[in-house]
Design a protein around this motif. Structure first.
Motif, PDB file in Angstrom:
ATOM      1  N   VAL A   1       0.833  -1.206   0.000  1.00 27.71           N
ATOM      2  CA  VAL A   1       0.000   0.000   0.000  1.00 27.71           C
ATOM      3  C   VAL A   1       0.869   1.257   0.000  1.00 27.71           C
ATOM      4  O   VAL A   1       0.599   2.230  -0.692  1.00 27.71           O
ATOM      5  CB  VAL A   1      -0.959   0.015   1.203  1.00 27.71           C
ATOM      6  N   GLY A   2       1.952   1.265   0.792  1.00 22.59           N
ATOM      7  CA  GLY A   2       2.851   2.405   0.843  1.00 22.59           C
ATOM      8  C   GLY A   2       2.355   3.533   1.728  1.00 22.59           C
ATOM      9  O   GLY A   2       1.576   3.324   2.665  1.00 22.59           O
ATOM     10  N   LYS A   3       2.772   4.749   1.415  1.00 18.25           N
ATOM     11  CA  LYS A   3       2.450   5.916   2.244  1.00 18.25           C
ATOM     12  C   LYS A   3       0.956   6.210   2.197  1.00 18.25           C
ATOM     13  O   LYS A   3       0.363   6.298   1.130  1.00 18.25           O
ATOM     14  CB  LYS A   3       3.224   7.133   1.747  1.00 18.25           C
ATOM     15  N   ILE A   4       0.365   6.345   3.408  1.00 12.78           N
ATOM     16  CA  ILE A   4      -1.070   6.656   3.484  1.00 12.78           C
ATOM     17  C   ILE A   4      -1.320   7.999   4.161  1.00 12.78           C
ATOM     18  O   ILE A   4      -2.461   8.455   4.244  1.00 12.78           O
ATOM     19  CB  ILE A   4      -1.860   5.539   4.200  1.00 12.78           C
ATOM     20  N   GLY A   5      -0.253   8.625   4.658  1.00  9.50           N
ATOM     21  CA  GLY A   5      -0.454   9.924   5.287  1.00  9.50           C
ATOM     22  C   GLY A   5       0.791  10.424   5.983  1.00  9.50           C
ATOM     23  O   GLY A   5       1.854   9.787   5.963  1.00  9.50           O
ATOM     24  N   SER A   6       0.669  11.595   6.600  1.00  5.88           N
ATOM     25  CA  SER A   6       1.750  12.189   7.372  1.00  5.88           C
ATOM     26  C   SER A   6       1.145  13.048   8.476  1.00  5.88           C
ATOM     27  O   SER A   6      -0.032  13.435   8.410  1.00  5.88           O
ATOM     28  CB  SER A   6       2.663  13.028   6.475  1.00  5.88           C
ATOM     29  N   VAL A   7       1.949  13.325   9.491  1.00  5.93           N
ATOM     30  CA  VAL A   7       1.456  14.100  10.622  1.00  5.93           C
ATOM     31  C   VAL A   7       2.609  14.909  11.214  1.00  5.93           C
ATOM     32  O   VAL A   7       3.757  14.454  11.220  1.00  5.93           O
ATOM     33  CB  VAL A   7       0.819  13.176  11.689  1.00  5.93           C
ATOM     34  N   ASP A   8       2.309  16.112  11.689  1.00 10.23           N
ATOM     35  CA  ASP A   8       3.296  16.918  12.400  1.00 10.23           C
ATOM     36  C   ASP A   8       3.294  16.512  13.869  1.00 10.23           C
ATOM     37  O   ASP A   8       2.225  16.327  14.476  1.00 10.23           O
ATOM     38  CB  ASP A   8       2.963  18.404  12.277  1.00 10.23           C
ATOM     39  N   VAL A   9       4.499  16.395  14.429  1.00  5.58           N
ATOM     40  CA  VAL A   9       4.669  15.904  15.796  1.00  5.58           C
ATOM     41  C   VAL A   9       5.467  16.920  16.596  1.00  5.58           C
ATOM     42  O   VAL A   9       6.571  17.301  16.209  1.00  5.58           O
ATOM     43  CB  VAL A   9       5.403  14.544  15.807  1.00  5.58           C
ATOM     44  N   LEU A  10       4.913  17.355  17.730  1.00  5.30           N
ATOM     45  CA  LEU A  10       5.609  18.275  18.632  1.00  5.30           C
ATOM     46  C   LEU A  10       5.648  17.620  20.016  1.00  5.30           C
ATOM     47  O   LEU A  10       4.620  17.532  20.684  1.00  5.30           O
ATOM     48  CB  LEU A  10       4.883  19.620  18.697  1.00  5.30           C
ATOM     49  N   PRO A  11       6.837  17.144  20.453  1.00  7.20           N
ATOM     50  CA  PRO A  11       6.911  16.353  21.685  1.00  7.20           C
ATOM     51  C   PRO A  11       7.617  17.045  22.851  1.00  7.20           C
ATOM     52  O   PRO A  11       8.706  16.621  23.277  1.00  7.20           O
ATOM     53  CB  PRO A  11       7.730  15.143  21.225  1.00  7.20           C
ATOM     54  N   PRO A  12       7.086  18.151  23.419  1.00  6.54           N
ATOM     55  CA  PRO A  12       7.751  18.776  24.562  1.00  6.54           C
ATOM     56  C   PRO A  12       7.893  17.794  25.719  1.00  6.54           C
ATOM     57  O   PRO A  12       6.969  17.038  26.037  1.00  6.54           O
ATOM     58  CB  PRO A  12       6.817  19.942  24.922  1.00  6.54           C
ATOM     59  N   THR A  13       9.072  17.808  26.334  1.00  4.63           N
ATOM     60  CA  THR A  13       9.403  16.838  27.377  1.00  4.63           C
ATOM     61  C   THR A  13      10.076  17.543  28.544  1.00  4.63           C
ATOM     62  O   THR A  13      10.974  18.362  28.344  1.00  4.63           O
ATOM     63  CB  THR A  13      10.354  15.753  26.818  1.00  4.63           C
ATOM     64  N   VAL A  14       9.639  17.230  29.750  1.00 11.72           N
ATOM     65  CA  VAL A  14      10.248  17.773  30.969  1.00 11.72           C
ATOM     66  C   VAL A  14      10.955  16.637  31.692  1.00 11.72           C
ATOM     67  O   VAL A  14      10.355  15.581  31.951  1.00 11.72           O
ATOM     68  CB  VAL A  14       9.186  18.415  31.890  1.00 11.72           C
ATOM     69  N   SER A  15      12.239  16.844  32.012  1.00  9.05           N
ATOM     70  CA  SER A  15      13.040  15.793  32.652  1.00  9.05           C
ATOM     71  C   SER A  15      13.807  16.347  33.843  1.00  9.05           C
ATOM     72  O   SER A  15      14.227  17.515  33.846  1.00  9.05           O
ATOM     73  CB  SER A  15      14.044  15.194  31.656  1.00  9.05           C
ATOM     74  N   VAL A  16      13.996  15.497  34.837  1.00 12.79           N
ATOM     75  CA  VAL A  16      14.922  15.782  35.938  1.00 12.79           C
ATOM     76  C   VAL A  16      16.223  15.054  35.612  1.00 12.79           C
ATOM     77  O   VAL A  16      16.227  13.842  35.391  1.00 12.79           O
ATOM     78  CB  VAL A  16      14.358  15.310  37.285  1.00 12.79           C
ATOM     79  N   LYS A  17      17.333  15.807  35.571  1.00 15.59           N
ATOM     80  CA  LYS A  17      18.614  15.243  35.146  1.00 15.59           C
ATOM     81  C   LYS A  17      19.641  15.269  36.282  1.00 15.59           C
ATOM     82  O   LYS A  17      19.624  16.178  37.120  1.00 15.59           O
ATOM     83  CB  LYS A  17      19.163  16.025  33.945  1.00 15.59           C
ATOM     84  N   TYR A  18      20.513  14.269  36.258  1.00 18.77           N
ATOM     85  CA  TYR A  18      21.625  14.231  37.220  1.00 18.77           C
ATOM     86  C   TYR A  18      22.936  14.264  36.449  1.00 18.77           C
ATOM     87  O   TYR A  18      23.195  13.408  35.601  1.00 18.77           O
ATOM     88  CB  TYR A  18      21.565  12.981  38.094  1.00 18.77           C
ATOM     89  N   HIS A  19      23.769  15.274  36.735  1.00 14.13           N
ATOM     90  CA  HIS A  19      25.079  15.428  36.103  1.00 14.13           C
ATOM     91  C   HIS A  19      26.132  14.843  37.051  1.00 14.13           C
ATOM     92  O   HIS A  19      26.308  15.339  38.171  1.00 14.13           O
ATOM     93  CB  HIS A  19      25.359  16.908  35.840  1.00 14.13           C
ATOM     94  N   PHE A  20      26.846  13.825  36.571  1.00 17.88           N
ATOM     95  CA  PHE A  20      27.757  13.100  37.460  1.00 17.88           C
ATOM     96  C   PHE A  20      29.009  13.907  37.815  1.00 17.88           C
ATOM     97  O   PHE A  20      29.453  13.900  38.955  1.00 17.88           O
ATOM     98  CB  PHE A  20      28.163  11.770  36.819  1.00 17.88           C
ATOM     99  N   MET A  21      29.621  14.587  36.849  1.00 19.86           N
ATOM    100  CA  MET A  21      30.877  15.304  37.087  1.00 19.86           C
ATOM    101  C   MET A  21      30.793  16.698  36.457  1.00 19.86           C
ATOM    102  O   MET A  21      31.419  16.966  35.429  1.00 19.86           O
ATOM    103  CB  MET A  21      32.053  14.517  36.504  1.00 19.86           C
ATOM    104  N   PRO A  22      30.005  17.591  37.050  1.00 18.36           N
ATOM    105  CA  PRO A  22      29.744  18.885  36.410  1.00 18.36           C
ATOM    106  C   PRO A  22      30.980  19.764  36.231  1.00 18.36           C
ATOM    107  O   PRO A  22      30.980  20.656  35.393  1.00 18.36           O
ATOM    108  CB  PRO A  22      28.724  19.533  37.344  1.00 18.36           C
ATOM    109  N   ASP A  23      32.052  19.525  37.018  1.00 20.21           N
ATOM    110  CA  ASP A  23      33.254  20.351  36.912  1.00 20.21           C
ATOM    111  C   ASP A  23      34.321  19.751  36.007  1.00 20.21           C
ATOM    112  O   ASP A  23      35.400  20.329  35.855  1.00 20.21           O
ATOM    113  CB  ASP A  23      33.855  20.596  38.301  1.00 20.21           C
ATOM    114  N   SER A  24      34.037  18.600  35.403  1.00 11.99           N
ATOM    115  CA  SER A  24      35.004  17.945  34.529  1.00 11.99           C
ATOM    116  C   SER A  24      34.788  18.372  33.080  1.00 11.99           C
ATOM    117  O   SER A  24      33.717  18.871  32.719  1.00 11.99           O
ATOM    118  CB  SER A  24      34.879  16.424  34.630  1.00 11.99           C
ATOM    119  N   VAL A  25      35.813  18.172  32.251  1.00 12.33           N
ATOM    120  CA  VAL A  25      35.671  18.479  30.830  1.00 12.33           C
ATOM    121  C   VAL A  25      34.532  17.653  30.239  1.00 12.33           C
ATOM    122  O   VAL A  25      33.695  18.163  29.502  1.00 12.33           O
ATOM    123  CB  VAL A  25      36.993  18.212  30.080  1.00 12.33           C
ATOM    124  N   ALA A  26      34.486  16.367  30.546  1.00 11.39           N
ATOM    125  CA  ALA A  26      33.409  15.494  30.088  1.00 11.39           C
ATOM    126  C   ALA A  26      32.496  15.193  31.269  1.00 11.39           C
ATOM    127  O   ALA A  26      32.935  14.621  32.276  1.00 11.39           O
ATOM    128  CB  ALA A  26      33.962  14.195  29.508  1.00 11.39           C
TER     129      ALA A  26
END
Length: 216
Positions: A97-122
């Motif tokens: 059948v192939g392509k039957i349509g398309s849709v615009d997707v907007l996925p805002p995401t809120v996350s809590v992050k933990y930085h292991f070594m914030p003072d290091s180069v990496a």
């Protein structure tokens, strides 16, 4: 594989520019990043039961500019909001059948992050959060052209991991990978008849990102 190549290039550039150690600015509370993100949906995106029969669906990849804003509660813990230019995803059916349509997707995401070594180069990080996906401007094509495709919004979990390379106290380059739970109900409307519930598309994409950031 363009995303992988870009991520590798940014990582090499950051290591070349970085010093043996980079301390974060003590008064920096915000980190904004601008870059690109590629949405790679999982395989086997579910079955839709249409008037033409039951079909396996295939949701295609998409790449767009992205932006994140993170508030650093401490040097290690931050709350991040992810945004992007709306992704345009094509939807295909199997059985030729192939392509039957398309849709615009907007996925805002809120996350809590933990930085292991914030003072290091990496500085590697991990995060958990919630996503709300907006689906809009759905269009039909091919075998179902002329009907009305409706893809519903959805809530889902999200997880992320990556690494920031600190060039100096303010400038950062980073690469990350996210998984977003994205499962959306699909309806098909036919004029003078009404809407049919076709089922649910399970997108559950991996999102690969590379960005340049600034602390302030």
């Amino acid at each position: 594989m363009k995303m992988k190549a870009l991520a590798s290039a940014l990582a090499i550039a950051a290591l070349a520019l970085g010093a043996t150690g980079v301390a974060q600015a003590a008064d920096s509370k915000f980190l904004v990043k601008v870059g690109i993100a590629g949405v790679v949906p999982k395989s086997n995106n579910g079955k839709l039961d249409t008037p033409l029969g039951v079909f396996d669906t295939d949701v295609r990849n998409s790449v767009r500019p992205s932006i994140t804003l993170e508030y650093l509660i401490t040097p290690n813990i931050g709350v991040e909001v992810l945004g992007a230019w709306p992704f345009r995803n094509d939807i295909k059916f199997n059985k030729g059948v192939g392509k039957i349509g398309s849709v615009d997707v907007l996925p805002p995401t809120v996350s809590v992050k933990y930085h292991f070594m914030p003072d290091s180069v990496a500085s590697p990080f991990v995060g958990l959060g919630l996503n709300y996906t907006f689906m809009y401007r759905a269009k039909t094509a091919g075998a179902i052209a002329g009907t009305n495709l409706q893809v519903k919004n959805s809530f889902g979990l999200a997880a992320t991991a990556g690494v920031d390379f600190n060039i100096n106290k303010n400038w950062v380059v980073g690469v990350d990978v996210r998984w977003i739970q994205m499962r959306n109900k699909v309806n098909l409307g036919i004029d003078d008849v009404g809407y049919f519930k076709l089922g649910k598309v399970k997108v559950d994409p991996w999102v690969l990102g590379a960005a340049v950031g600034y602390r302030f």
